[in-house]
Design a protein around this motif. Structure first.
Motif, PDB file in Angstrom:
ATOM      1  N   THR A  93       0.817  -1.204   0.000  1.00  0.00           N
ATOM      2  CA  THR A  93       0.000   0.000   0.000  1.00  0.00           C
ATOM      3  C   THR A  93       0.855   1.261   0.000  1.00  0.00           C
ATOM      4  O   THR A  93       0.530   2.235  -0.676  1.00  0.00           O
ATOM      5  CB  THR A  93      -0.926  -0.009   1.221  1.00  0.00           C
ATOM      6  OG1 THR A  93      -1.689  -1.212   1.197  1.00  0.00           O
ATOM      7  CG2 THR A  93      -1.864   1.169   1.222  1.00  0.00           C
ATOM      8  N   ALA A  94       1.963   1.249   0.751  1.00  0.00           N
ATOM      9  CA  ALA A  94       2.816   2.438   0.815  1.00  0.00           C
ATOM     10  C   ALA A  94       3.400   2.779  -0.556  1.00  0.00           C
ATOM     11  O   ALA A  94       3.463   3.952  -0.945  1.00  0.00           O
ATOM     12  CB  ALA A  94       3.939   2.227   1.827  1.00  0.00           C
ATOM     13  N   THR A  95       3.810   1.771  -1.307  1.00  0.00           N
ATOM     14  CA  THR A  95       4.360   2.002  -2.642  1.00  0.00           C
ATOM     15  C   THR A  95       3.296   2.567  -3.580  1.00  0.00           C
ATOM     16  O   THR A  95       3.556   3.502  -4.338  1.00  0.00           O
ATOM     17  CB  THR A  95       4.923   0.692  -3.224  1.00  0.00           C
ATOM     18  OG1 THR A  95       5.885   0.169  -2.304  1.00  0.00           O
ATOM     19  CG2 THR A  95       5.571   0.909  -4.569  1.00  0.00           C
ATOM     20  N   LEU A  96       2.102   2.013  -3.511  1.00  0.00           N
ATOM     21  CA  LEU A  96       1.020   2.508  -4.364  1.00  0.00           C
ATOM     22  C   LEU A  96       0.606   3.927  -3.963  1.00  0.00           C
ATOM     23  O   LEU A  96       0.300   4.754  -4.826  1.00  0.00           O
ATOM     24  CB  LEU A  96      -0.178   1.567  -4.306  1.00  0.00           C
ATOM     25  CG  LEU A  96       0.071   0.175  -4.898  1.00  0.00           C
ATOM     26  CD1 LEU A  96      -1.139  -0.718  -4.670  1.00  0.00           C
ATOM     27  CD2 LEU A  96       0.396   0.262  -6.365  1.00  0.00           C
ATOM     28  N   ALA A  97       0.606   4.231  -2.668  1.00  0.00           N
ATOM     29  CA  ALA A  97       0.262   5.580  -2.213  1.00  0.00           C
ATOM     30  C   ALA A  97       1.315   6.586  -2.678  1.00  0.00           C
ATOM     31  O   ALA A  97       0.977   7.700  -3.115  1.00  0.00           O
ATOM     32  CB  ALA A  97       0.129   5.608  -0.692  1.00  0.00           C
ATOM     33  N   ALA A  98       2.589   6.200  -2.598  1.00  0.00           N
ATOM     34  CA  ALA A  98       3.652   7.098  -3.072  1.00  0.00           C
ATOM     35  C   ALA A  98       3.520   7.336  -4.574  1.00  0.00           C
ATOM     36  O   ALA A  98       3.697   8.462  -5.048  1.00  0.00           O
ATOM     37  CB  ALA A  98       5.018   6.510  -2.739  1.00  0.00           C
ATOM     38  N   GLY A  99       3.206   6.314  -5.325  1.00  0.00           N
ATOM     39  CA  GLY A  99       3.001   6.476  -6.768  1.00  0.00           C
ATOM     40  C   GLY A  99       1.822   7.378  -7.070  1.00  0.00           C
ATOM     41  O   GLY A  99       1.875   8.220  -7.971  1.00  0.00           O
ATOM     42  N   GLY A 100       0.743   7.222  -6.315  1.00  0.00           N
ATOM     43  CA  GLY A 100      -0.425   8.093  -6.490  1.00  0.00           C
ATOM     44  C   GLY A 100      -0.101   9.542  -6.174  1.00  0.00           C
ATOM     45  O   GLY A 100      -0.566  10.464  -6.854  1.00  0.00           O
TER      46      GLY A 100
END
Length: 185
Positions: free
Chosen positions: A155-162
């Protein structure tokens, strides 16, 4: 004469568009019941919750080698368990790549997944993955749907990408707004 800033009018839209990847990335992907396959040394096991008991049978699981193309050609084991979960296992499997297919007793496919058995016994079970139910998966060919991903990002990686996508949208809007009014410095 009405003076309004196009950036202020589209501010809510930009905020919603930039927050969308973060919101989508924060929720875990739900892939349906499917199957979960794991290996321990030369033992391959499969579990599922997708099958219902029919005429005293939960269904059958089949382990196929790379040269086998049909469910019936594989090494078949009857599913055992209860309504909360069913399982099957094969032992003494030689190293290689195999496909595991689970067919419920109502002739529906619970899922298909590829598994690699290594020559050295592993100290702990390898991480299992859930497979989505598929009626047209070819166990011997290329398994589509994974998208070429080697690992599952958190989730942290996807949030950073968003957040990066949102920052890019805001920067592009700011640049275009500044460009449309050349008299501003």
């Amino acid at each position: 004469m009405r003076i309004s800033s196009p950036l202020l009018r589209s501010g809510a839209t930009v905020a919603a568009v930039s927050a969308l990847p973060v919101l989508l990335g924060a929720q875990p992907a739900v892939a349906g019941p499917g199957i979960s396959v794991s290996t321990t040394g030369t033992t391959v096991s499969v579990t599922t919750t997708a099958c219902a008991q029919l005429n005293g049978s939960w269904g059958t699981a089949s382990l196929l080698t790379s040269s086998q193309r049909d469910f019936a050609e594989g090494r078949q084991v009857a599913l055992s368990g209860s309504a909360s979960g069913q399982s099957a296992a094969w032992s003494g499997i030689t190293p290689g790549t195999y496909a595991v297919i689970v067919m419920c007793s109502n002739n529906s496919t619970a899922g298909t997944q590829t598994v690699i058995v290594s020559s050295a016994p592993s100290p702990s079970p390898s991480p299992s993955r859930s497979a989505t139910p598929s009626s047209s998966a070819s166990p011997g060919g290329v398994m589509g749907g994974i998208g070429g991903a080697v690992r599952d990002y958190g989730t942290a990686t996807l949030a950073a990408g968003g957040a990066l996508v949102g920052a890019g949208v805001i920067a592009a809007a700011w640049f275009l707004r500044r460009r449309s009014k050349p008299y501003r410095f």
